[in-house]
Design an enzyme around this catalytic site. Structure first.
Site, PDB file in Angstrom:
ATOM      1  N   GLN A 107       0.783  -1.227   0.000  1.00 55.42           N
ATOM      2  CA  GLN A 107       0.000   0.000   0.000  1.00 55.42           C
ATOM      3  C   GLN A 107       0.822   1.288   0.000  1.00 55.42           C
ATOM      4  OE1 GLN A 107      -3.340  -0.064   2.768  1.00 55.42           O
ATOM      5  NE2 GLN A 107      -3.462  -2.298   2.605  1.00 55.42           N
ATOM      6  N   CYS A 151      -0.449   5.813   7.565  1.00 54.29           N
ATOM      7  CA  CYS A 151       0.468   6.747   6.913  1.00 54.29           C
ATOM      8  C   CYS A 151      -0.085   8.167   6.978  1.00 54.29           C
ATOM      9  CB  CYS A 151       0.744   6.356   5.468  1.00 54.29           C
ATOM     10  SG  CYS A 151       2.108   7.306   4.757  1.00 54.29           S
ATOM     11  N   CYS A 187       8.039   8.148   7.830  1.00 48.90           N
ATOM     12  CA  CYS A 187       7.088   8.580   6.809  1.00 48.90           C
ATOM     13  C   CYS A 187       7.864   9.255   5.682  1.00 48.90           C
ATOM     14  CB  CYS A 187       6.067   9.539   7.405  1.00 48.90           C
ATOM     15  SG  CYS A 187       4.708   9.922   6.277  1.00 48.90           S
TER      16      CYS A 187
END
Length: 420
Positions: free
Chosen positions: A49, A167, A345
């Site tokens: 993803q 996220c 991130c």
């Protein structure tokens, strides 16, 4: 191997075959070849993803993010291809959608996060048409790129809901990649908006100050405390709710492109179980990843109560800790490893540069390299687009690992010049 009917005792039952569940299954199998492990998940495929943001920015193919699940699970691990309807920890049972039950000695809950598309009125009906999209769904990420390419001006809105999302940088990454494409192709948006229910662009001020500069470089207008509550796709109207002087105020905004990140939370079968904390997440000790009231239950990934960002990088650090502690308990000992809250991130600030935010519990800045992490770099783009997908498919979910490289580092207080 698939088994959808048997109700029998297993040593370790893993709920979820996403990043967390698959990684734990592989690590357990490598350490104990004889261990009886079953994974429960209704999916027949496994998705990478983190690359869906790149798909939405035209830098990755959607089909390259998906592989058959049986190719991702380790040999010898049984797969029950069903959804879970309930967890009964007092009876040491997992109840499946067909009513059958799976008993366990030890339970690992790695069920991921539930995306609540229905929480926004009219959103489900509007998705995939009328300029409404979301990189949080496999079949819509390509539509995001289609809309970005077709955009010739007007209003482009990118949203982020209240609460935890997987996220948390992804909502603004979609904006940056779109804005970069507009700039490269000479398209001028009349209004480029980032509407977040939060109070800042990012939860850690050290990185937020740099990202504020990235946002400003694209002439994007951030709206804080702005929560999407309704989409009227046929009219191309998005309705946002803000709180002014303690009162909820609604604002109707016309859009040409609307990228939506819906509200998210723990799966219902966790929220409704005795394993949940007061907020519905799977309750675990934030260091040992073991349930405080049910010592034969462990959890990791997006579904848990750990106060870290919900990212695949967090699982890279959580999985070795959980597996070591679970194996230690299986051997009659106690917890031996501790998770420090690490998450990362990679924020794609443009097509070609990434700002790599790395941090641990408490917002401690812990980059893997002695470089100022507030500066977007081309090297990190290579990591995001090329190395990390390879690492994911060949190292992480195969139960292998790399040495820990992140560490606490000090950097000047002043925000450096940021070129996205």
């Amino acid at each position: 191997m698939s088994d959808t009917t048997a109700t029998r005792q297993h040593t370790v039952v893993i709920v979820g075959a996403g990043t967390a569940g698959t990684t734990v299954a592989a690590r357990l199998r490598k350490n104990r070849h004889d261990l009886d492990i079953v994974v429960i998940d209704p999916a027949n495929h496994h998705d990478y993803q983190p690359a869906w943001t790149l798909v939405g920015g035209g830098a990755y193919r959607a089909e390259d993010t998906r592989r058959p699940l049986h190719d991702c699970l380790p040999e010898g691990v049984r797969h029950i291809a069903q959804a879970v309807s309930a967890l009964l920890p007092d009876e040491r049972l997992v109840v499946l959608a067909d009513g059958s039950r799976v008993a366990y000695e030890y339970l690992v809950v790695a069920a991921g996060i539930q995306i609540n598309w229905k929480a926004i009125d009219g959103l489900e009906e509007a998705l995939g048409k009328n300029g409404v999209t979301s990189n949080y769904r496999y079949d819509l990420a390509s539509y995001t790129w289609q809309l970005v390419q077709q955009f010739t001006g007007g209003t482009a809105i990118f949203t982020q809901p209240a609460g935890a999302v997987k996220c948390p940088g992804a909502p603004q990454k979609a904006l940056y990649l779109a804005a970069d494409h507009f700039r490269r192709t000479g398209v001028k948006a009349d209004s480029l908006q980032f509407r977040t229910a939060g109070a800042s662009v990012f939860g850690i001020p050290f990185y937020a100050q740099a990202l504020d500069k990235v946002m400003a470089s694209y002439d994007a207008d951030p709206h804080f405390g702005s929560n999407l509550v309704q989409v009227r796709g046929a009219e191309r109207i998005a309705v946002f709710e803000t709180v002014v002087d303690g009162e909820k105020v609604r604002e109707e905004v016309a859009y040409d492109l609307l990228h939506v990140v819906p509200p998210q939370g723990a799966p219902d079968f966790i929220r409704q179980s005795a394993l949940a904390d007061a907020n519905g997440w799977l309750e675990v000790d934030k260091h040992t990843l073991r349930h405080p009231r049910y010592p034969n239950v462990f959890g990791l990934g997006d579904c848990t109560s750990t106060p870290n960002s919900k990212t695949a990088a967090a699982i890279k650090s959580q999985a070795p800790v959980l597996v070591s502690n679970l194996l230690s308990v299986l051997n009659g000992a106690g917890n031996v490893e501790s998770y420090d809250g690490y998450a990362a991130c990679p924020l794609t600030t443009s097509r070609g540069k990434v700002l790599l935010a790395e941090f641990t519990y408490g917002g401690t800045i812990t980059p893997s390299l002695p470089l100022d992490p507030r500066v977007p770099r081309r090297f990190y783009w290579w990591l995001k687009q090329s190395f990390l997908p390879w690492f994911y498919w060949n190292i992480l979910i195969k139960g292998r690992g790399l040495p820990v490289t992140h560490k606490s580092r000090k950097f000047p207080a002043g925000v450096p010049s940021v070129q996205p």
